[in-house]
Design an enzyme around this catalytic site. Sequence first.
Site, PDB file in Angstrom:
ATOM      1  N   ASP A 129      28.010  19.672  26.300  1.00  0.00           N
ATOM      2  CA  ASP A 129      27.380  19.022  25.149  1.00  0.00           C
ATOM      3  C   ASP A 129      28.097  19.461  23.878  1.00  0.00           C
ATOM      4  O   ASP A 129      28.746  20.503  23.850  1.00  0.00           O
ATOM      5  CB  ASP A 129      25.914  19.464  25.022  1.00  0.00           C
ATOM      6  CG  ASP A 129      25.009  18.831  26.056  1.00  0.00           C
ATOM      7  OD1 ASP A 129      25.404  17.828  26.692  1.00  0.00           O
ATOM      8  OD2 ASP A 129      23.885  19.343  26.225  1.00  0.00           O
ATOM      9  N   MET A 130      27.932  18.687  22.809  1.00  0.00           N
ATOM     10  CA  MET A 130      28.512  19.113  21.535  1.00  0.00           C
ATOM     11  C   MET A 130      27.384  19.569  20.614  1.00  0.00           C
ATOM     12  O   MET A 130      26.348  18.911  20.527  1.00  0.00           O
ATOM     13  CB  MET A 130      29.306  17.976  20.887  1.00  0.00           C
ATOM     14  CG  MET A 130      30.220  18.443  19.782  1.00  0.00           C
ATOM     15  SD  MET A 130      31.372  19.754  20.289  1.00  0.00           S
ATOM     16  CE  MET A 130      32.691  18.825  21.058  1.00  0.00           C
ATOM     17  N   ARG A 180      31.562  11.512  26.388  1.00  0.00           N
ATOM     18  CA  ARG A 180      30.309  10.893  25.947  1.00  0.00           C
ATOM     19  C   ARG A 180      30.383  10.768  24.424  1.00  0.00           C
ATOM     20  O   ARG A 180      30.781  11.720  23.746  1.00  0.00           O
ATOM     21  CB  ARG A 180      29.136  11.788  26.327  1.00  0.00           C
ATOM     22  CG  ARG A 180      27.814  11.363  25.719  1.00  0.00           C
ATOM     23  CD  ARG A 180      26.851  12.524  25.605  1.00  0.00           C
ATOM     24  NE  ARG A 180      26.286  12.923  26.867  1.00  0.00           N
ATOM     25  CZ  ARG A 180      25.702  14.116  27.052  1.00  0.00           C
ATOM     26  NH1 ARG A 180      25.660  14.995  26.063  1.00  0.00           N
ATOM     27  NH2 ARG A 180      25.186  14.431  28.212  1.00  0.00           N
ATOM     28  N   LYS A 183      25.954   9.752  18.166  1.00  0.00           N
ATOM     29  CA  LYS A 183      26.020   9.713  16.690  1.00  0.00           C
ATOM     30  C   LYS A 183      26.025  11.133  16.127  1.00  0.00           C
ATOM     31  O   LYS A 183      26.687  11.401  15.128  1.00  0.00           O
ATOM     32  CB  LYS A 183      24.837   8.922  16.148  1.00  0.00           C
ATOM     33  CG  LYS A 183      24.914   7.430  16.492  1.00  0.00           C
ATOM     34  CD  LYS A 183      23.848   6.626  15.792  1.00  0.00           C
ATOM     35  CE  LYS A 183      23.864   5.187  16.276  1.00  0.00           C
ATOM     36  NZ  LYS A 183      22.810   4.359  15.640  1.00  0.00           N
ATOM     37  N   HIS A 223      20.708   4.714  21.844  1.00  0.00           N
ATOM     38  CA  HIS A 223      19.629   3.759  22.097  1.00  0.00           C
ATOM     39  C   HIS A 223      19.753   2.571  21.160  1.00  0.00           C
ATOM     40  O   HIS A 223      18.858   1.747  21.070  1.00  0.00           O
ATOM     41  CB  HIS A 223      18.269   4.432  21.898  1.00  0.00           C
ATOM     42  CG  HIS A 223      18.196   5.772  22.548  1.00  0.00           C
ATOM     43  ND1 HIS A 223      18.467   6.936  21.868  1.00  0.00           N
ATOM     44  CD2 HIS A 223      17.930   6.112  23.828  1.00  0.00           C
ATOM     45  CE1 HIS A 223      18.377   7.956  22.697  1.00  0.00           C
ATOM     46  NE2 HIS A 223      18.060   7.492  23.896  1.00  0.00           N
ATOM     47  N   ARG A 284      14.628  18.106  17.644  1.00  0.00           N
ATOM     48  CA  ARG A 284      15.701  17.142  17.351  1.00  0.00           C
ATOM     49  C   ARG A 284      15.258  15.725  17.692  1.00  0.00           C
ATOM     50  O   ARG A 284      15.576  14.765  17.007  1.00  0.00           O
ATOM     51  CB  ARG A 284      16.990  17.508  18.107  1.00  0.00           C
ATOM     52  CG  ARG A 284      17.706  18.712  17.518  1.00  0.00           C
ATOM     53  CD  ARG A 284      19.148  18.813  18.000  1.00  0.00           C
ATOM     54  NE  ARG A 284      19.240  19.093  19.415  1.00  0.00           N
ATOM     55  CZ  ARG A 284      19.168  20.308  19.961  1.00  0.00           C
ATOM     56  NH1 ARG A 284      18.982  21.361  19.193  1.00  0.00           N
ATOM     57  NH2 ARG A 284      19.281  20.466  21.255  1.00  0.00           N
TER      58      ARG A 284
HETATM   59  C1  LIG Z   1      22.507  10.923  26.652  1.00  0.00           C
HETATM   60  C2  LIG Z   1      22.566  11.524  25.274  1.00  0.00           C
HETATM   61  C3  LIG Z   1      23.221  12.719  25.081  1.00  0.00           C
HETATM   62  C4  LIG Z   1      23.313  13.291  23.814  1.00  0.00           C
HETATM   63  N1  LIG Z   1      24.068  14.417  23.616  1.00  0.00           N
HETATM   64  C5  LIG Z   1      24.268  14.881  22.366  1.00  0.00           C
HETATM   65  C6  LIG Z   1      25.168  15.943  22.099  1.00  0.00           C
HETATM   66  O1  LIG Z   1      25.809  16.498  23.005  1.00  0.00           O
HETATM   67  N2  LIG Z   1      25.322  16.357  20.810  1.00  0.00           N
HETATM   68  C7  LIG Z   1      24.657  15.759  19.772  1.00  0.00           C
HETATM   69  O2  LIG Z   1      24.853  16.128  18.611  1.00  0.00           O
HETATM   70  N3  LIG Z   1      23.786  14.743  20.000  1.00  0.00           N
HETATM   71  C8  LIG Z   1      23.567  14.296  21.260  1.00  0.00           C
HETATM   72  N4  LIG Z   1      22.717  13.236  21.465  1.00  0.00           N
HETATM   73  C9  LIG Z   1      21.829  12.776  20.367  1.00  0.00           C
HETATM   74  C10 LIG Z   1      22.508  11.767  19.463  1.00  0.00           C
HETATM   75  O3  LIG Z   1      23.467  12.424  18.661  1.00  0.00           O
HETATM   76  C11 LIG Z   1      21.488  11.058  18.551  1.00  0.00           C
HETATM   77  O4  LIG Z   1      20.841  12.017  17.756  1.00  0.00           O
HETATM   78  C12 LIG Z   1      20.424  10.283  19.310  1.00  0.00           C
HETATM   79  O5  LIG Z   1      20.959   9.627  20.404  1.00  0.00           O
HETATM   80  C13 LIG Z   1      19.742   9.242  18.398  1.00  0.00           C
HETATM   81  O6  LIG Z   1      20.653   8.328  17.936  1.00  0.00           O
HETATM   82  P1  LIG Z   1      20.886   6.851  18.535  1.00  0.00           P
HETATM   83  O7  LIG Z   1      22.315   6.768  18.927  1.00  0.00           O
HETATM   84  O8  LIG Z   1      19.943   6.562  19.628  1.00  0.00           O
HETATM   85  O9  LIG Z   1      20.738   5.899  17.297  1.00  0.00           O
HETATM   86  P2  LIG Z   1      19.615   5.736  16.197  1.00  0.00           P
HETATM   87  O10 LIG Z   1      20.196   4.803  15.180  1.00  0.00           O
HETATM   88  O11 LIG Z   1      19.115   7.053  15.744  1.00  0.00           O
HETATM   89  O12 LIG Z   1      18.470   5.022  16.980  1.00  0.00           O
HETATM   90  C14 LIG Z   1      18.550   3.694  17.486  1.00  0.00           C
HETATM   91  C15 LIG Z   1      17.142   3.299  17.959  1.00  0.00           C
HETATM   92  O13 LIG Z   1      16.826   4.068  19.122  1.00  0.00           O
HETATM   93  C16 LIG Z   1      15.511   4.568  19.067  1.00  0.00           C
HETATM   94  N5  LIG Z   1      15.526   6.034  19.142  1.00  0.00           N
HETATM   95  C17 LIG Z   1      16.554   6.841  18.834  1.00  0.00           C
HETATM   96  N6  LIG Z   1      16.209   8.143  19.047  1.00  0.00           N
HETATM   97  C18 LIG Z   1      14.948   8.127  19.470  1.00  0.00           C
HETATM   98  C19 LIG Z   1      14.030   9.140  19.833  1.00  0.00           C
HETATM   99  N7  LIG Z   1      14.343  10.440  19.806  1.00  0.00           N
HETATM  100  N8  LIG Z   1      12.777   8.750  20.228  1.00  0.00           N
HETATM  101  C20 LIG Z   1      12.431   7.449  20.257  1.00  0.00           C
HETATM  102  N9  LIG Z   1      13.263   6.451  19.924  1.00  0.00           N
HETATM  103  C21 LIG Z   1      14.492   6.773  19.524  1.00  0.00           C
HETATM  104  C22 LIG Z   1      14.906   4.133  17.769  1.00  0.00           C
HETATM  105  O14 LIG Z   1      14.038   3.064  18.004  1.00  0.00           O
HETATM  106  C23 LIG Z   1      16.066   3.656  16.932  1.00  0.00           C
HETATM  107  O15 LIG Z   1      15.738   2.549  16.175  1.00  0.00           O
HETATM  108  C24 LIG Z   1      22.659  12.651  22.726  1.00  0.00           C
HETATM  109  C25 LIG Z   1      22.006  11.434  22.919  1.00  0.00           C
HETATM  110  C26 LIG Z   1      21.965  10.866  24.165  1.00  0.00           C
HETATM  111  C27 LIG Z   1      21.301   9.532  24.317  1.00  0.00           C
END
Ligand SMILES: Cc1cc2nc3c(=O)[nH]c(=O)nc-3n(C[C@H](O)[C@H](O)[C@H](O)COP(=O)(O)OP(=O)(O)OC[C@H]3O[C@@H](n4cnc5c(N)ncnc54)[C@H](O)[C@@H]3O)c2cc1C
Length: 303
Positions: A129-130, A180, A183, A223, A284
């Site tokens: 993970d990062m 992977r 954001k 997502h 988070r």
């Molecule tokens: C499989 C996976 C691995 C990850 N690994 C890392 C990592 O190694 N390092 C790191 O810094 N980050 C990691 N993340 C977290 C990532 O950086 C984001 O903070 C997180 O995915 C939310 O951003 P989004 O891309 O879904 O977009 P966003 O623009 O934040 O969300 C898009 C839509 O998705 C839905 N959504 C997003 N998050 C949530 C939530 N928590 N609960 C409910 N609905 C939500 C909302 O409806 C939103 O409108 C990971 C995420 C995933 C999915």
Amino acid sequence: MLRKAILAAAESPRLQRGVRRHGMRLGASRFVAGETLDQAVVVLRSLNERGLKVNTTLLGEGVSDEAETRAVVNAYKVILDRIEAEQLRVNVALKLTHLGLAFDEQLARANIGELVSHAGRLGNFVRLDMEESSFVDATLRVFRALRADGHENVGTVLQSYLYRSPADLESLLGLEPNLRFVKGAYLESPDVAYPEKKDVDAAYARLIERSLTAGGFTAVATHDEALIAHAISYAEGNDIPRSRLQFQMLYGVRGKLQLGLVQQGYDVLVATPYGPDWYRYLMRRLAERPANVLFIARNLVRR
Ligand SMILES: Cc1cc2nc3c(=O)[nH]c(=O)nc-3n(C[C@H](O)[C@H](O)[C@H](O)COP(=O)(O)OP(=O)(O)OC[C@H]3O[C@@H](n4cnc5c(N)ncnc54)[C@H](O)[C@@H]3O)c2cc1C
């Protein structure tokens, strides 16, 4: 603003005590597959049965000495052996700080080398993970060292909010890496990360396009439906084989979207952590979508 406020409030010892005591019952279980491996295995199996691949993580970030990191290594070996014994389609993703990166990079490197070797013997895969931007250099150093040692069963993560990520991607492409893309989940300074969501999203699309075109394996971990649709149309428009593309989402988030992609024939992996040390992970998730705080608050009122 709210995201920053939640991440800052998460550091309060009082809040930590209260949430740790009641959080699992109040809704943390929506995002965490239990506190024990036995509880998690039930959830992992049910996700596999719905056509979803999974990665699991033993939650925890702060370790302070070598003995603690050894306990984490041993716990992951038990997890990997259990996955094999249960014939689950599950790999592991972990934070190098859980293996000692914050105080001894060589120790973290030796620990992860041992785990990646163990996973390799079982035909399994480990993702690094990062974490916060201060760990990116070291994490990428460790990733490169593992690949230089001949380990193919390891991948890592790039965060689109960091200005540096396009250059990091270019520097990794020669390895045909398994990456992977996310954001980014941490509180970062505008000196190193885009403060505006629209810039983070645009950077995300550019990273995905470059990775898909260049080769290697691209895991689109978001997502965000617009970005998922963009990845699909870009891959189809450029004849990128589906075997080089995977969608990844978090356990408890957008379950219908996950299953819809499986029905369309895409590879979907659900990141499904477990363990007693779930507090920071939950914070988070709340910060990403402040409506999740209401979800917890509603459960509090219902009790
Ligand atoms: C499989 C996976 C691995 C990850 N690994 C890392 C990592 O190694 N390092 C790191 O810094 N980050 C990691 N993340 C977290 C990532 O950086 C984001 O903070 C997180 O995915 C939310 O951003 P989004 O891309 O879904 O977009 P966003 O623009 O934040 O969300 C898009 C839509 O998705 C839905 N959504 C997003 N998050 C949530 C939530 N928590 N609960 C409910 N609905 C939500 C909302 O409806 C939103 O409108 C990971 C995420 C995933 C999915």
